[in-house]
Design an enzyme around this catalytic site. Structure first.
Site, PDB file in Angstrom:
ATOM      1  N   ASN A 117      15.920 -39.118  -0.821  1.00 50.56           N
ATOM      2  CA  ASN A 117      14.526 -38.711  -0.679  1.00 50.56           C
ATOM      3  C   ASN A 117      14.144 -37.667  -1.725  1.00 50.56           C
ATOM      4  O   ASN A 117      13.443 -36.688  -1.431  1.00 50.56           O
ATOM      5  CB  ASN A 117      14.257 -38.160   0.733  1.00 50.56           C
ATOM      6  CG  ASN A 117      12.780 -38.069   1.040  1.00 50.56           C
ATOM      7  OD1 ASN A 117      11.988 -38.871   0.551  1.00 50.56           O
ATOM      8  ND2 ASN A 117      12.401 -37.077   1.837  1.00 50.56           N
ATOM      9  N   SER A 118      14.598 -37.883  -2.946  1.00 47.49           N
ATOM     10  CA  SER A 118      14.311 -36.955  -4.030  1.00 47.49           C
ATOM     11  C   SER A 118      14.507 -37.676  -5.354  1.00 47.49           C
ATOM     12  O   SER A 118      15.051 -38.788  -5.405  1.00 47.49           O
ATOM     13  CB  SER A 118      15.231 -35.731  -3.951  1.00 47.49           C
ATOM     14  OG  SER A 118      15.004 -34.846  -5.030  1.00 47.49           O
TER      15      SER A 118
ATOM     16  N   HIS B 247      13.516 -42.187  -8.803  1.00 51.11           N
ATOM     17  CA  HIS B 247      13.364 -41.576  -7.483  1.00 51.11           C
ATOM     18  C   HIS B 247      14.243 -42.352  -6.513  1.00 51.11           C
ATOM     19  O   HIS B 247      14.034 -43.549  -6.285  1.00 51.11           O
ATOM     20  CB  HIS B 247      11.903 -41.610  -7.031  1.00 51.11           C
ATOM     21  CG  HIS B 247      11.691 -40.954  -5.693  1.00 51.11           C
ATOM     22  ND1 HIS B 247      11.330 -39.623  -5.556  1.00 51.11           N
ATOM     23  CD2 HIS B 247      11.791 -41.445  -4.426  1.00 51.11           C
ATOM     24  CE1 HIS B 247      11.226 -39.333  -4.286  1.00 51.11           C
ATOM     25  NE2 HIS B 247      11.504 -40.415  -3.570  1.00 51.11           N
ATOM     26  N   CYS B 248      15.218 -41.680  -5.939  1.00 53.96           N
ATOM     27  CA  CYS B 248      16.181 -42.337  -5.054  1.00 53.96           C
ATOM     28  C   CYS B 248      15.744 -42.151  -3.603  1.00 53.96           C
ATOM     29  O   CYS B 248      15.604 -41.012  -3.122  1.00 53.96           O
ATOM     30  CB  CYS B 248      17.580 -41.756  -5.260  1.00 53.96           C
ATOM     31  SG  CYS B 248      18.844 -42.527  -4.219  1.00 53.96           S
ATOM     32  N   VAL B 249      15.536 -43.253  -2.906  1.00 51.73           N
ATOM     33  CA  VAL B 249      15.108 -43.169  -1.510  1.00 51.73           C
ATOM     34  C   VAL B 249      16.246 -42.721  -0.600  1.00 51.73           C
ATOM     35  O   VAL B 249      15.993 -42.207   0.497  1.00 51.73           O
ATOM     36  CB  VAL B 249      14.565 -44.532  -1.029  1.00 51.73           C
ATOM     37  CG1 VAL B 249      13.314 -44.905  -1.797  1.00 51.73           C
ATOM     38  CG2 VAL B 249      15.624 -45.628  -1.167  1.00 51.73           C
TER      39      VAL B 249
END
Length: 429
Positions: free
Chosen positions: A287-288, A282-284
């Site tokens: 945001n997905s 999950h890549c901040v």
């Protein structure tokens, strides 16, 4: 503080404490379950105003959850008047837009101020990342910071660097095209990462549909790891999984959260609350999740960002530090603080360099993982279970489960999300 129980969620306006009292803001505390009343916590503005002074005067610590309730109340108050009614603003969008220009302008005043600001900014961002990661919540702060940083750096380049006359129109056009390509790849990476469909209502498969299941309660998605699971009232709790063995003898991965059977390498994201095909992480910054459908776009966005950032840094250093190589000018540029315009440009160059180093490290790890056909999630779980080999000084973890060689691994990655790839060789390993 006052807690009330309601069967239904009240209106946004809240309910008053009593006659003549101020209106209170409802806050969902997430404790309601299926078949039980849902609980809301009301925080009055008057109690917030007296909470901190009373605690400070008596030298007592704040009660548990007080800061969270205060933050929720402040976030609910942030609204902008509009024709159809007040529009609520996501508070996490505001700090990057306000604080980033202020800090960069302060850093441009003096070399020592720049040193303090540019070293504290990454520390603050990392602290906020670990805070949100520990609370298991999604935030738009990092996406807002990334997009606004790009916009502000481009604005400073056009406003302070281009008017000096050492950058041609062709170079500005090339830099702009790189920025557009990066934003296009980022937009594609923001789309569906490969969410598995969730059946609604009674159509969801139950555990009784798999009479010959092996209960392993593992949260890693790897068929080799085993742990004990538990169930309450016939429903499995937590992130436990079951490998349901169908009649054909093919083992499938069961997610107790989404109530579905997953293909190989799929995983459940606790932040998105969904299962994703070939979940990487999950890549901040977007945001997905990064999964089967958007992994290629994610790599392209990183690649275009690296090229655009490095090219912009070279053009800026060549303008404010004439006659020096970009690497030398980055560490030794005597005339950088001769005027405020050069100082601001030089400060933005260092800010871009710090961000580029961080994104370059992420891109390097991603390229190594692709070369060994391992996802970030599989590497992390292999380290936890001591089931992988550390290679290249620990930069990559080879699980050995899906590694088919360099060319085959890259061929598989380039074919991710293609229509003809309905059933890969991984699903029958």
């Amino acid at each position: 503080m006052k807690e009330e129980t309601r069967g239904e969620r009240p209106s946004v306006g809240g309910e008053p404490d009593g006659p003549g009292a101020r209106w209170r803001t409802p806050r969902w505390d997430g404790m309601g379950t299926k078949g039980t009343p849902q609980r809301y916590v009301y925080t009055s503005a008057r109690s917030l105003a007296t909470l901190f002074p009373n605690r400070w005067l008596t030298c007592r610590s704040l009660p548990p959850g007080a800061l969270e309730r205060i933050a929720d109340t402040v976030a609910d108050r942030c609204r902008v008047p509009w024709f159809a009614g007040a529009v609520k603003i996501n508070v996490s969008l505001v700090p990057p837009m306000v604080l980033l220009p202020v800090f960069l302008h302060i850093a441009a005043l003096h070399f020592l101020l720049g040193l303090v600001v540019l070293t504290s900014l990454p520390a603050v961002v990392l602290w906020y990342y670990y805070l949100t990661h520990r609370r298991k919540e999604r935030t738009l702060f990092f996406l807002s910071l990334g997009l606004f940083s790009l916009a502000y750096m481009y604005y400073v380049f056009l406003q302070e660097v281009v008017p000096r006359g050492h950058v041609g129109y062709s170079q500005v056009t090339l830099l702009t095209c790189g920025l557009i390509l990066m934003l296009a790849a980022l937009s594609r990476a923001k789309k569906d990462p490969g969410y598995l469909p969730i059946s609604a209502g009674d159509d969801r498969p139950s555990q009784q549909a798999f009479p010959n299941k092996n209960v392993r309660g593992s949260s890693n998605g790897l068929h080799g790891a085993a742990a004990s699971g538990h169930s309450v009232n016939g429903e499995t709790k937590g992130y436990s999984r079951m490998l349901a063995e169908e009649r054909e003898g093919v083992k499938m991965d069961w997610c107790a959260k989404c109530q579905l059977v997953r293909p190989a390498r799929a995983g459940h994201c606790r932040l998105c609350g969904r299962c994703v095909r070939r979940l990487d992480h999950h890549c901040v910054w977007i945001n997905s999740c990064v999964g089967e459908q958007n992994h290629q776009a994610f790599i392209l966005a990183l690649f275009f960002f690296m090229l655009t950032s490095l090219y912009g840094i070279m053009l800026t250093l060549d303008t404010i530090c004439r006659g020096r190589t970009p690497f030398t000018a980055l560490f030794y540029c005597p005339g950088a603080y001769s005027d405020y315009s050069s100082a601001l440009s030089f400060t933005c160059v260092w800010y871009c360099a710090i961000v580029t180093i961080g994104m370059g490290y992420i891109l390097l790890i991603q390229l190594l993982n692709i070369s060994y056909n391992v996802t970030e999630r599989e590497a992390r779980l292999a380290l936890r279970d001591n089931a992988g080999r550390r290679l290249l000084g620990g930069l990559v973890i080879d699980t050995g489960q899906y590694n088919r060689g360099f060319l085959c691994n890259w061929g598989h990655f380039l074919s991710l999300g293609s229509p003809h790839q309905q059933r890969s060789a991984e699903d029958i390993v």
